[in-house]
Write a protein that holds these residues in place. Sequence first.
Motif, PDB file in Angstrom:
ATOM      1  N   LYS A   1       0.619  -1.375  -0.053  1.00  0.00           N
ATOM      2  CA  LYS A   1      -0.053   0.077   0.090  1.00  0.00           C
ATOM      3  C   LYS A   1       0.926   1.303   0.031  1.00  0.00           C
ATOM      4  N   GLU A   2       1.885   1.228   0.748  1.00  0.00           N
ATOM      5  CA  GLU A   2       2.906   2.695   1.015  1.00  0.00           C
ATOM      6  C   GLU A   2       3.372   2.710  -0.261  1.00  0.00           C
ATOM      7  N   LYS A   3       3.919   1.766  -0.987  1.00  0.00           N
ATOM      8  CA  LYS A   3       4.459   2.090  -2.340  1.00  0.00           C
ATOM      9  C   LYS A   3       3.631   2.612  -3.536  1.00  0.00           C
ATOM     10  N   LEU A   4       2.241   1.926  -3.495  1.00  0.00           N
ATOM     11  CA  LEU A   4       1.176   2.351  -4.534  1.00  0.00           C
ATOM     12  C   LEU A   4       0.656   3.947  -4.063  1.00  0.00           C
ATOM     13  N   LEU A   5       0.717   4.158  -2.873  1.00  0.00           N
ATOM     14  CA  LEU A   5       0.365   5.685  -2.668  1.00  0.00           C
ATOM     15  C   LEU A   5       1.262   6.466  -3.070  1.00  0.00           C
ATOM     16  N   GLN A   6       2.529   5.991  -2.936  1.00  0.00           N
ATOM     17  CA  GLN A   6       3.526   6.960  -3.453  1.00  0.00           C
ATOM     18  C   GLN A   6       3.352   7.207  -4.938  1.00  0.00           C
ATOM     19  N   LEU A   7       3.060   5.884  -5.889  1.00  0.00           N
ATOM     20  CA  LEU A   7       2.912   6.091  -7.160  1.00  0.00           C
ATOM     21  C   LEU A   7       1.627   7.104  -7.602  1.00  0.00           C
ATOM     22  N   PHE A   8       0.583   7.007  -6.630  1.00  0.00           N
ATOM     23  CA  PHE A   8      -0.593   7.768  -6.963  1.00  0.00           C
ATOM     24  C   PHE A   8      -0.282   9.371  -6.541  1.00  0.00           C
ATOM     25  N   SER A   9       1.033   9.576  -6.204  1.00  0.00           N
ATOM     26  CA  SER A   9       1.143  10.929  -5.877  1.00  0.00           C
ATOM     27  C   SER A   9       1.746  11.751  -7.096  1.00  0.00           C
ATOM     28  N   TYR A  10       2.448  10.681  -8.001  1.00  0.00           N
ATOM     29  CA  TYR A  10       3.086  11.218  -9.271  1.00  0.00           C
ATOM     30  C   TYR A  10       2.071  11.988  -9.915  1.00  0.00           C
ATOM     31  N   PRO A  11       2.955  12.911 -10.669  1.00  0.00           N
ATOM     32  CA  PRO A  11       2.071  13.822 -11.650  1.00  0.00           C
ATOM     33  C   PRO A  11       1.273  12.964 -12.690  1.00  0.00           C
ATOM     34  N   ASN A  12       0.290  13.510 -13.503  1.00  0.00           N
ATOM     35  CA  ASN A  12      -0.465  12.689 -14.225  1.00  0.00           C
ATOM     36  C   ASN A  12       0.181  11.772 -15.383  1.00  0.00           C
ATOM     37  N   HIS A  13       1.228  12.754 -15.915  1.00  0.00           N
ATOM     38  CA  HIS A  13       2.050  12.120 -17.115  1.00  0.00           C
ATOM     39  C   HIS A  13       2.941  11.030 -16.579  1.00  0.00           C
ATOM     40  N   LEU A  14       2.826  10.635 -15.304  1.00  0.00           N
ATOM     41  CA  LEU A  14       3.832   9.443 -14.948  1.00  0.00           C
ATOM     42  C   LEU A  14       2.943   8.487 -14.044  1.00  0.00           C
ATOM     43  N   VAL A  15       1.930   8.919 -13.414  1.00  0.00           N
ATOM     44  CA  VAL A  15       1.156   7.984 -12.441  1.00  0.00           C
ATOM     45  C   VAL A  15       0.681   6.841 -13.056  1.00  0.00           C
ATOM     46  N   PHE A  16      -0.083   6.830 -14.265  1.00  0.00           N
ATOM     47  CA  PHE A  16      -0.844   5.881 -14.751  1.00  0.00           C
ATOM     48  C   PHE A  16       0.353   4.601 -15.342  1.00  0.00           C
ATOM     49  N   HIS A  17       1.364   5.189 -16.160  1.00  0.00           N
ATOM     50  CA  HIS A  17       2.442   4.309 -16.680  1.00  0.00           C
ATOM     51  C   HIS A  17       3.054   3.386 -15.508  1.00  0.00           C
ATOM     52  N   HIS A  18       3.319   4.126 -14.451  1.00  0.00           N
ATOM     53  CA  HIS A  18       4.264   3.512 -13.408  1.00  0.00           C
ATOM     54  C   HIS A  18       3.385   2.626 -12.549  1.00  0.00           C
ATOM     55  N   THR A  19       1.968   2.904 -12.276  1.00  0.00           N
ATOM     56  CA  THR A  19       1.307   2.090 -11.694  1.00  0.00           C
ATOM     57  C   THR A  19       1.007   0.798 -12.241  1.00  0.00           C
ATOM     58  N   HIS A  20       0.867   1.090 -13.850  1.00  0.00           N
ATOM     59  CA  HIS A  20       0.454  -0.135 -14.693  1.00  0.00           C
ATOM     60  C   HIS A  20       1.683  -1.187 -14.547  1.00  0.00           C
ATOM     61  N   MET A  21       2.827  -0.518 -14.478  1.00  0.00           N
ATOM     62  CA  MET A  21       4.130  -1.564 -14.825  1.00  0.00           C
ATOM     63  C   MET A  21       4.279  -1.878 -13.403  1.00  0.00           C
ATOM     64  N   TYR A  22       4.086  -1.363 -12.350  1.00  0.00           N
ATOM     65  CA  TYR A  22       4.178  -1.965 -11.042  1.00  0.00           C
ATOM     66  C   TYR A  22       3.288  -3.258 -10.958  1.00  0.00           C
ATOM     67  N   LEU A  23       1.758  -2.948 -11.131  1.00  0.00           N
ATOM     68  CA  LEU A  23       1.011  -3.943 -11.196  1.00  0.00           C
ATOM     69  C   LEU A  23       1.367  -5.163 -11.824  1.00  0.00           C
ATOM     70  N   LEU A  24       1.906  -4.963 -13.112  1.00  0.00           N
ATOM     71  CA  LEU A  24       2.183  -6.059 -13.858  1.00  0.00           C
ATOM     72  C   LEU A  24       3.439  -6.810 -13.445  1.00  0.00           C
ATOM     73  N   SER A  25       4.607  -6.168 -12.592  1.00  0.00           N
ATOM     74  CA  SER A  25       5.517  -6.721 -12.220  1.00  0.00           C
ATOM     75  C   SER A  25       5.131  -7.731 -11.010  1.00  0.00           C
ATOM     76  N   LEU A  26       4.108  -7.270 -10.095  1.00  0.00           N
ATOM     77  CA  LEU A  26       3.625  -8.142  -9.167  1.00  0.00           C
ATOM     78  C   LEU A  26       2.690  -9.464  -9.745  1.00  0.00           C
ATOM     79  N   PHE A  27       2.070  -9.291 -10.639  1.00  0.00           N
ATOM     80  CA  PHE A  27       1.366 -10.342 -11.467  1.00  0.00           C
ATOM     81  C   PHE A  27       2.065 -11.448 -12.021  1.00  0.00           C
TER      82      PHE A  27
END
Length: 254
Positions: free
Chosen positions: A84-110
């Motif tokens: 959760k802490e890492k994801l909340l950090q990602l959610f704080s990124y600016p919009n041009h970064l937040v979705f790409h980095h969240t997507h890649m992080y989720l894929l790395s988990l799965f």
Amino acid sequence: MKAVHTFKWISDKKAYLNEIHVEELGPLSIGLYGGNSEGSAVENEEAVLAWCDPHGTWEFVMIFDAEHTIERAQFIINIICERKEKLLQLFSYPNHLVFHHTHMYLLSLFTDETFIEESEKMRGKTDCLICLRKDQLVYWLSVGECFIYLFHPELQQCKQGRLNEQRFYERIGRRNVFAAATPCFTSGVRELQKGTNHIVVATDKIIACGERMFKEEHFLYHSLLNVRYILEKMNAWKETNSAAIIGWTVDVGG
């Protein structure tokens, strides 16, 4: 850790058989229904995880529809909550970064070998849909048959509410899409329009119920502001199938 509004529900803890449960979490209206025992419902195999920013900047939801076991959904929710802490950090990124980095992080988990090995030990298969709304953009990642809709009056005129389609043969399970050399899933980012936008995520039983009236998007669109109404219709039809639905409104200024 930053405080956020949190809702977590696993159906083996509370199945809501013959019962409609609606809970409000910030802007989210979360509806749960376990099916009607008169229609031979005996179990509920769904799960929900929802977080939202108290300041209204973003919402993050996960919805699961399992077959034969809820264990894998619980397993995935635990993994997400541990990070959760890492994801909340990602959610704080600016919009041009937040979705790409969240997507890649989720894929790395799965696609992690340990995740795949543990997931494939469990019975059955699991549909999963993840949604993140931040500011006037919405991102989703979907495996299986859960749905996400983005409703807006102008989009409705073009019949463009649904953002994804059912994928009957893509699941997280012993035949795991993330174990393939090239994983198959649906994902995307859409911009919310000026005015009032409605976001809905739901398990597929919503559109398969009763007279299939909610398969027509305009019925769902006009009903989504009252999640309880949709579930009450399912109960009146004595639906065997369970259902979970989350709806919320985002206003975008001019």
